[in-house]
Design a protein around this motif. Structure first.
Motif, PDB file in Angstrom:
ATOM      1  N   ILE A 425       0.511  -0.874   0.435  1.00 57.07           N
ATOM      2  CA  ILE A 425       0.026  -0.124  -0.229  1.00 57.07           C
ATOM      3  C   ILE A 425       0.768   1.279  -0.102  1.00 57.07           C
ATOM      4  CG2 ILE A 425      -1.514   1.387   1.251  1.00 57.07           C
ATOM      5  CD1 ILE A 425      -2.829  -1.510   2.346  1.00 57.07           C
ATOM      6  N   LEU A 426       1.790   1.423   1.255  1.00 60.94           N
ATOM      7  CA  LEU A 426       2.539   2.363   1.041  1.00 60.94           C
ATOM      8  C   LEU A 426       3.544   2.801  -0.271  1.00 60.94           C
ATOM      9  CD1 LEU A 426       4.500   2.179   4.396  1.00 60.94           C
ATOM     10  CD2 LEU A 426       2.517   3.379   3.746  1.00 60.94           C
ATOM     11  N   ARG A 427       3.999   1.542  -1.039  1.00 61.44           N
ATOM     12  CA  ARG A 427       4.442   1.982  -2.418  1.00 61.44           C
ATOM     13  C   ARG A 427       3.693   2.394  -3.337  1.00 61.44           C
ATOM     14  NH1 ARG A 427      10.019   0.127  -3.124  1.00 61.44           N
ATOM     15  NH2 ARG A 427      10.615  -1.131  -1.319  1.00 61.44           N
ATOM     16  N   HIS A 428       2.614   1.978  -3.103  1.00 62.37           N
ATOM     17  CA  HIS A 428       1.687   2.021  -4.088  1.00 62.37           C
ATOM     18  C   HIS A 428       1.295   2.671  -4.537  1.00 62.37           C
ATOM     19  CE1 HIS A 428      -1.150   1.356  -7.957  1.00 62.37           C
ATOM     20  NE2 HIS A 428      -1.757   1.994  -6.917  1.00 62.37           N
ATOM     21  N   THR A 429       0.848   4.074  -3.111  1.00 63.51           N
ATOM     22  CA  THR A 429       1.032   5.223  -3.289  1.00 63.51           C
ATOM     23  C   THR A 429       1.910   6.429  -2.737  1.00 63.51           C
ATOM     24  OG1 THR A 429       0.771   5.321  -0.581  1.00 63.51           O
ATOM     25  CG2 THR A 429      -1.535   4.417  -2.248  1.00 63.51           C
ATOM     26  N   SER A 430       3.138   6.152  -2.970  1.00 62.67           N
ATOM     27  CA  SER A 430       4.664   6.629  -2.809  1.00 62.67           C
ATOM     28  C   SER A 430       4.689   7.015  -1.256  1.00 62.67           C
ATOM     29  CB  SER A 430       4.306   7.487  -3.728  1.00 62.67           C
ATOM     30  OG  SER A 430       4.829   6.934  -5.464  1.00 62.67           O
ATOM     31  N   MET A 431       3.927   6.712  -0.507  1.00 62.08           N
ATOM     32  CA  MET A 431       4.243   7.448   0.718  1.00 62.08           C
ATOM     33  C   MET A 431       5.185   6.698   1.226  1.00 62.08           C
ATOM     34  SD  MET A 431       0.217   7.349   2.801  1.00 62.08           S
ATOM     35  CE  MET A 431       0.648   7.049   4.147  1.00 62.08           C
ATOM     36  N   ASP A 432       5.548   5.201   0.795  1.00 58.65           N
ATOM     37  CA  ASP A 432       7.356   5.262   1.349  1.00 58.65           C
ATOM     38  C   ASP A 432       7.732   6.222   1.439  1.00 58.65           C
ATOM     39  OD1 ASP A 432       6.915   4.716  -0.987  1.00 58.65           O
ATOM     40  OD2 ASP A 432       8.573   3.076  -0.981  1.00 58.65           O
ATOM     41  N   LEU A 527       0.700  10.915  -8.387  1.00 59.31           N
ATOM     42  CA  LEU A 527       0.181  10.039  -7.164  1.00 59.31           C
ATOM     43  C   LEU A 527      -1.531  10.562  -7.153  1.00 59.31           C
ATOM     44  CD1 LEU A 527       2.624  12.830  -5.193  1.00 59.31           C
ATOM     45  CD2 LEU A 527       2.902  10.061  -5.565  1.00 59.31           C
ATOM     46  N   LEU A 528      -1.778  11.165  -7.598  1.00 59.34           N
ATOM     47  CA  LEU A 528      -3.202  11.000  -7.828  1.00 59.34           C
ATOM     48  C   LEU A 528      -4.130   9.983  -8.127  1.00 59.34           C
ATOM     49  CD1 LEU A 528      -4.070  14.778  -7.306  1.00 59.34           C
ATOM     50  CD2 LEU A 528      -4.262  13.552  -5.465  1.00 59.34           C
ATOM     51  N   ARG A 529      -3.077   9.982  -9.270  1.00 59.01           N
ATOM     52  CA  ARG A 529      -4.014   9.158 -10.477  1.00 59.01           C
ATOM     53  C   ARG A 529      -3.474   7.388 -10.475  1.00 59.01           C
ATOM     54  NH1 ARG A 529      -1.751  11.085 -17.032  1.00 59.01           N
ATOM     55  NH2 ARG A 529       0.275   9.478 -16.469  1.00 59.01           N
ATOM     56  N   ASP A 531       1.154   5.539 -10.636  1.00 60.36           N
ATOM     57  CA  ASP A 531       1.651   5.045 -11.486  1.00 60.36           C
ATOM     58  C   ASP A 531       1.934   4.252 -11.002  1.00 60.36           C
ATOM     59  OD1 ASP A 531       4.229   5.508 -12.157  1.00 60.36           O
ATOM     60  OD2 ASP A 531       5.075   6.049 -11.377  1.00 60.36           O
ATOM     61  N   GLN A 532       1.332   3.137 -12.036  1.00 61.16           N
ATOM     62  CA  GLN A 532       2.468   1.535 -12.733  1.00 61.16           C
ATOM     63  C   GLN A 532       3.506   1.636 -12.167  1.00 61.16           C
ATOM     64  OE1 GLN A 532       1.164   0.452 -16.870  1.00 61.16           O
ATOM     65  NE2 GLN A 532       2.578   1.814 -17.572  1.00 61.16           N
ATOM     66  N   ASN A 533       4.537   1.478 -12.637  1.00 65.37           N
ATOM     67  CA  ASN A 533       5.744   1.344 -12.141  1.00 65.37           C
ATOM     68  C   ASN A 533       5.920   1.530 -10.893  1.00 65.37           C
ATOM     69  OD1 ASN A 533       6.512   0.884 -14.334  1.00 65.37           O
ATOM     70  ND2 ASN A 533       6.696   3.284 -14.967  1.00 65.37           N
ATOM     71  N   ALA A 534       4.478   1.810  -9.984  1.00 60.37           N
ATOM     72  CA  ALA A 534       4.912   2.003  -7.937  1.00 60.37           C
ATOM     73  C   ALA A 534       4.697   0.969  -7.222  1.00 60.37           C
ATOM     74  CB  ALA A 534       4.121   3.385  -7.866  1.00 60.37           C
ATOM     75  N   TYR A 535       6.109   0.398  -7.409  1.00 62.65           N
ATOM     76  CA  TYR A 535       6.087  -0.870  -6.749  1.00 62.65           C
ATOM     77  C   TYR A 535       7.206  -1.119  -5.274  1.00 62.65           C
ATOM     78  CZ  TYR A 535       7.862  -2.633 -11.099  1.00 62.65           C
ATOM     79  OH  TYR A 535       8.562  -2.293 -12.372  1.00 62.65           O
TER      80      TYR A 535
END
Length: 535
Positions: A425-432, A527-529, A531-535
């Motif tokens: 969850i954190l990586r997908h939302t870039s909160m990490d 961040l709002l829409r 990012d498919q590369n956020a993992y």
């Protein structure tokens, strides 16, 4: 406002620092990344001075400062004469109409704008050799302009018959003070600028490669003229027995790595003949791999057909140092201390806003998710490569199992089994990445810049990808040009890393404050829409 600025400031017709023309960063290197023998067209070199934009801005700010000091002086003189900063008391004005004093202030501003345009008061400054004389001329010019202003104001009063209303003592105060405060302000500005130049630019520690007559004369020039800001630590030369600077020779060319390991070197100046092109190319690559900036001192003087020296084409600019032409490799906007100060000021302000407003809420959410789904610490700390190749500790929210030793050597991939439920969850939302704003506040990172790589990646790619270490000439960023162009995520091949480096170098060479704002805006959109590369 644009028209006013163009009239107030003398148009600078000098060519600005030349950058490579390209349509996309991918045009940077067309050949195999392991090969450096591809013929490359020579770059166009231009004399190095302040960028035209920063010079115009400085002169416009000087105009604003002069206008402001004149208005402040006007109200201070009102205070000295009438006991108030504003002429609002009829008793204190001794029967004079209230409107005459605000009217005079309007004339003051209009006349100063006209005088600045007619006298070209804010024309560009001279070069470093001309600066002392230019400073004296600037003081004289602003003094004359102040006298002209006083004369114009006096004539306007007489022409309107207003001399019966104005206080003679006030007019004496203000018309005398106007040229004096302008001169005083200019002296203070010049003194401050001189101090800043002495602190910010000068005293680069350099090593000169080549102890021949050209290298020796360069050493004598910069030693005799401290204003150029170079401190020569020594020379490297394979045949320096007959050199007149042989006492300063630290070793041969192969000793560069040893000398760089024991000396704090800001720049290497290569003063070898063109015939040593292969050697020069090797030295340039070796210096860049150590995050040492390189300048070339062509032994036959400046030439438009300067060879590529076997390295990929890069922006190069020319700095005049006495009789010499010093060709700088990878001259970038952020090499200017004004640009670095602007970027650092923005970094501090932006990171403080994030840490004070957004971080406490998202920290509580992230900490709860991490603690509920896995054992271990909330934060993950990792050594990464920063500016000038220095190692720093990068902070993130922990997203992997606490017992995975590979977290420091392998990047996360899609459906990575090491990730925790909260970590996904954190990586997908870039909160990490949010704790990295603490790195920004500390000065290890910037809001925008090339993403910091793990130490293993630095070691793996520095000798494989051309100019890989050049990306470390600036601070790494929380987000970057590569990331907003779809190059986020794991880099499993040299080609993938090559494309990322091309974008990093494009950012370094084309930096502007507006580009930073653009990248931040595009990052927010991602961040709002999602990012498919956020993992």
């Amino acid at each position: 406002m644009e028209t006013l600025t163009s009239h107030l400031i003398d148009v600078d017709h000098r060519p600005s620092t030349t950058r490579l023309s390209r349509e996309t960063p991918k045009n940077r290197i067309e050949s195999d990344i392991l090969s450096k023998s591809v013929p490359v067209a020579s770059p166009i070199l231009t004399p190095r001075n302040k960028p035209a934009g920063s010079g115009k801005l400085a002169r416009f700010l000087q105009f604003v400062a002069d206008l402001a000091i004149l208005n402040v002086t006007y109200h201070v003189m009102l205070l000295a004469r009438f006991g108030s900063f504003f002429a609002v008391n009829q008793e204190r004005l001794h029967g004079a109409p209230w409107s005459v004093y605000p009217e005079l202030e309007v004339y003051l501003n209009v006349f100063w704008v006209a005088i600045a345009v007619v006298l070209r008061l804010y024309k560009r400054q001279g070069s470093i050799e001309e600066r002392p004389r230019a400073n004296v001329e600037e003081i004289r010019a602003v003094g004359r302009a102040g006298l002209v202003l006083a004369g114009c104001l006096l004539l306007s009063i007489v022409a309107q018959g207003g001399y019966n209303y104005y206080s003679r003592l006030f007019l004496a105060y203000f018309l005398t003070a106007s040229p004096l405060v302008l001169i005083a302000l200019r002296i203070v500005v010049q003194s401050t600028a001189t101090t800043v130049r002495q602190q910010k630019s000068p005293r680069k520690n350099i090593i000169v490669i080549g102890a021949g007559s050209y290298g020796a004369r360069f050493y004598e020039t910069v030693t005799a003229n401290p204003r150029y800001g170079y401190r020569v630590l020594g020379f490297l030369d394979d045949n320096g027995k007959d050199s007149r600077v042989r006492s300063m020779i630290l070793g041969q060319l192969r000793d560069l790595d040893r000398v760089a390991s024991h000396q704090t070197i800001d720049e290497v100046v290569i003063a070898l003949p063109k015939s040593d092109e292969a050697t020069i190319g090797r030295l340039v690559t070796e210096c860049e791999n150590r995050c040492i900036r390189v300048a070339l001192l062509p032994a036959d003087g400046f030439a438009d057909d300067l060879p590529s020296y076997g390295v990929p084409l890069a922006p190069r600019t020319l700095e005049r140092v006495g009789e010499f032409s010093l060709v700088r490799m990878h001259e970038a906007p952020l090499d200017q201390w004004q640009s670095r100060m602007l970027k650092r000021t923005f970094d501090i302000g932006f990171s403080l806003v994030v840490l004070v407003t957004v971080f406490p809420i998202l920290f509580a959410i992230s900490a709860l998710l991490i603690k509920l789904t896995s054992r271990g610490s909330i934060f993950f700390k990792q050594a990464r490569t920063g500016e000038d190749g220095h190692t720093f500790t990068c902070y993130k929210f922990r997203t992997m199992q606490n017992d995975h030793s590979t977290a420091h050597t392998l990047q996360a991939t899609k459906d990575d089994p090491r990730l925790t439920f909260a970590g996904r969850i954190l990586r997908h939302t870039s909160m990490d990445e949010l704790p990295q704003f603490w790195n920004v506040l500390k000065g290890d990172m910037s809001v925008v810049g090339p993403r910091p790589h793990m130490l293993k990646h630095t070691e793996d790619y520095r000798n494989v990808i051309a100019q890989y270490m050049v990306r470390h000439f600036v601070k790494p960023g929380v987000t970057g040009w590569a990331q907003v162009n779809g190059l986020r995520g794991a880099t499993t091949t040299s080609d993938a890393m090559q494309r990322r480096i091309e974008h990093d170098l494009y950012y370094i060479e084309n930096w502007s404050f507006f580009l930073d704002l653009t990248i931040i805006g595009r990052t927010i959109v991602f961040l709002l829409r999602g990012d498919q590369n956020a993992y």
